[in-house]
Write a protein that holds these residues in place. Sequence first.
Motif, PDB file in Angstrom:
ATOM      1  N   UNK A  94       0.873  -1.301  -0.014  1.00 10.33           N
ATOM      2  CA  UNK A  94      -0.150  -0.059   0.013  1.00 10.33           C
ATOM      3  C   UNK A  94       0.622   1.328  -0.012  1.00 10.33           C
ATOM      4  N   UNK A  95       0.282   2.254   0.355  1.00 10.33           N
ATOM      5  CA  UNK A  95       0.823   3.672   0.679  1.00 10.33           C
ATOM      6  C   UNK A  95       1.944   3.850   1.778  1.00 10.33           C
ATOM      7  N   UNK A 140      -3.659  -4.881   2.625  1.00  7.92           N
ATOM      8  CA  UNK A 140      -3.631  -3.997   1.526  1.00  7.92           C
ATOM      9  C   UNK A 140      -4.337  -2.591   1.955  1.00  7.92           C
ATOM     10  N   UNK A 141      -3.723  -1.374   1.465  1.00  9.75           N
ATOM     11  CA  UNK A 141      -4.733  -0.142   1.623  1.00  9.75           C
ATOM     12  C   UNK A 141      -4.254   0.743   0.426  1.00  9.75           C
ATOM     13  N   UNK A 142      -5.038   1.524   0.261  1.00  8.02           N
ATOM     14  CA  UNK A 142      -4.952   2.854  -0.459  1.00  8.02           C
ATOM     15  C   UNK A 142      -5.776   3.825  -0.155  1.00  8.02           C
ATOM     16  N   UNK A 143      -5.732   4.973  -0.828  1.00 10.42           N
ATOM     17  CA  UNK A 143      -6.477   6.270  -0.531  1.00 10.42           C
ATOM     18  C   UNK A 143      -5.957   7.320  -0.693  1.00 10.42           C
ATOM     19  N   UNK A 167       2.446   1.044   9.149  1.00 12.27           N
ATOM     20  CA  UNK A 167       1.739  -0.207   9.790  1.00 12.27           C
ATOM     21  C   UNK A 167       3.030  -1.267   9.732  1.00 12.27           C
ATOM     22  N   UNK A 168       3.584  -1.411   8.744  1.00 15.84           N
ATOM     23  CA  UNK A 168       4.847  -2.290   8.630  1.00 15.84           C
ATOM     24  C   UNK A 168       5.687  -1.937   9.552  1.00 15.84           C
ATOM     25  N   UNK A 221       5.763  -0.909  -1.759  1.00 16.62           N
ATOM     26  CA  UNK A 221       5.152   0.306  -2.078  1.00 16.62           C
ATOM     27  C   UNK A 221       4.324   0.095  -3.306  1.00 16.62           C
ATOM     28  N   UNK A 222       3.005   0.353  -2.871  1.00 23.44           N
ATOM     29  CA  UNK A 222       1.960   0.392  -4.152  1.00 23.44           C
ATOM     30  C   UNK A 222       0.990   1.566  -3.793  1.00 23.44           C
ATOM     31  N   UNK A 223       1.143   2.901  -3.936  1.00 31.53           N
ATOM     32  CA  UNK A 223       0.113   3.618  -3.378  1.00 31.53           C
ATOM     33  C   UNK A 223      -1.236   3.800  -3.682  1.00 31.53           C
ATOM     34  N   UNK A 224      -1.325   3.224  -5.184  1.00 35.26           N
ATOM     35  CA  UNK A 224      -2.929   3.138  -5.535  1.00 35.26           C
ATOM     36  C   UNK A 224      -3.235   1.665  -5.853  1.00 35.26           C
ATOM     37  N   UNK A 225      -2.643   0.537  -5.428  1.00 39.87           N
ATOM     38  CA  UNK A 225      -2.912  -0.696  -5.908  1.00 39.87           C
ATOM     39  C   UNK A 225      -3.103  -0.837  -7.346  1.00 39.87           C
ATOM     40  N   UNK A 226      -2.602  -0.029  -8.261  1.00 36.62           N
ATOM     41  CA  UNK A 226      -2.582  -0.279  -9.595  1.00 36.62           C
ATOM     42  C   UNK A 226      -1.327  -0.880 -10.128  1.00 36.62           C
TER      43      UNK A 226
END
Length: 461
Positions: free
Chosen positions: A196-197, A298-301, A203-204, A256-261
């Motif tokens: 996620x972002x 997972x998270x994004x936003x 959180x990690x 790191x995947x800030x938008x999960x795209x």
Amino acid sequence: MLQNINKGMRLGSINGLRFKQLKLVILAFFILFLLWKWEKGTYYDSGILQPDPLVLTNPANSKFVDQHTSSEEDFPNADPLPQSVVKVEKQVTGAPRPLTMVGYSVDVADEKELPPPEKKECNYRNGKWVSDNRKPLYSGFGCKQWLSESWSCRLTQRTDFAYEKFRWQPEACEMPEFEASQFLRRMQDKTIAYVGDSLGRQMFQSMMCMVTGGKQRPDVEDVGAEYGFVLALGAKRPDGWAYRFPSTNTTILYHWSSTLCDLEPLNPSDHATSYAMHLDRPPAFLKNNLHRFHVLILNTGHHWNRGKLRANKWEMYLGGAPNNNWNIAVIWKAKNFTIHSVIKWLDAQLPHHPQLKVFYRSISPRHFFNGDWNTGGRCDNTNPLAKGSGIRLNHSEDTDAEGAVRGTRIRLLDVTALSRLRDEGHISRYSIMATPGVQDCLHWCLPGVPDTWNEILAAQL
């Protein structure tokens, strides 16, 4: 006279017969009554059916007592709380209300064992923040091996640390205490992946500090290279980190995947190229490594805004081509479409990965008052729980997340509402990198609120 005697004998015989008949009728009615009551379950042998003992825990008798009180300060409307937020709860000292005993009835003729009552799953969304002097689980001074300096508020000029002394108490159950060595044993030979972002990275880092107690651990191995986490030329940081605890063979990583795209360079030979932001494709990292994971969060936003897209040169793609669907092109709709897309893909993959548990973490709330991040917005309140201590909701405040996981095997890690009550826990003006007039009201001080997210995660594992 003989006639009178015979007549009397006949009458006595008739009356005796009628009495016997009456007795038989009464007996028959009595038997029918007993049979009817038996069918209704009123009578039963206590040796056959015993109602299960009802174990009740009154929050006031809990081993933790909420001794915290706070003023009900009203903040501006920049970040209004929903009406469902419960104000600071006062301790009730009167007698408890009467309790209702619930029993179970069975057919006496059926000799099958009575099934145990269905265990109700704990709803971690609803509950209250209570003071706990045993917190935090680690020291912000000591966890330098895993914790970014900019998120360790103990290393800044901040002088109040009351925000570290709270734990989340669910409404209808006790949340087990997090114990590092026990958690690692439960996660033996398993891999926990956060994707996620920067809130996912917090959180990690929180989890790394929790499982080490904030202590230096030279035995922990850096296995980032196994997952392709290498520092690219010109990059400030790698795309993630991965560490393995040899004693239990437990791996904890972040990507790191800030938008999960899935992001794909349009011209790989050009360092200044734009990127295709595939709204309908999960990140390549997930596709390539899903078989290696046992727990995925997972998270994004917060990266879903026009400024971020322009700054990162991200262009929306759908079906392998530039997106021409103007309805999806609206930012919040594109975000919602992407979340549903990646959740749907993961749900379809789960039957092929029975070892995997997937959680989607709801959005972490921002707390900018009197403006936004770039217009003088502030979050320098230091009074814990100034808006209240408790939450009672029927649904998540993050409706996009809740809607995406509904009907799937993906679990919602719902932290939005409980985190909204903790505006005093942000980095605020104490960020090491903060510029004058800019406050960080998005990220959290560590130790702090993200530790609770991990405690809720561990409880559900």
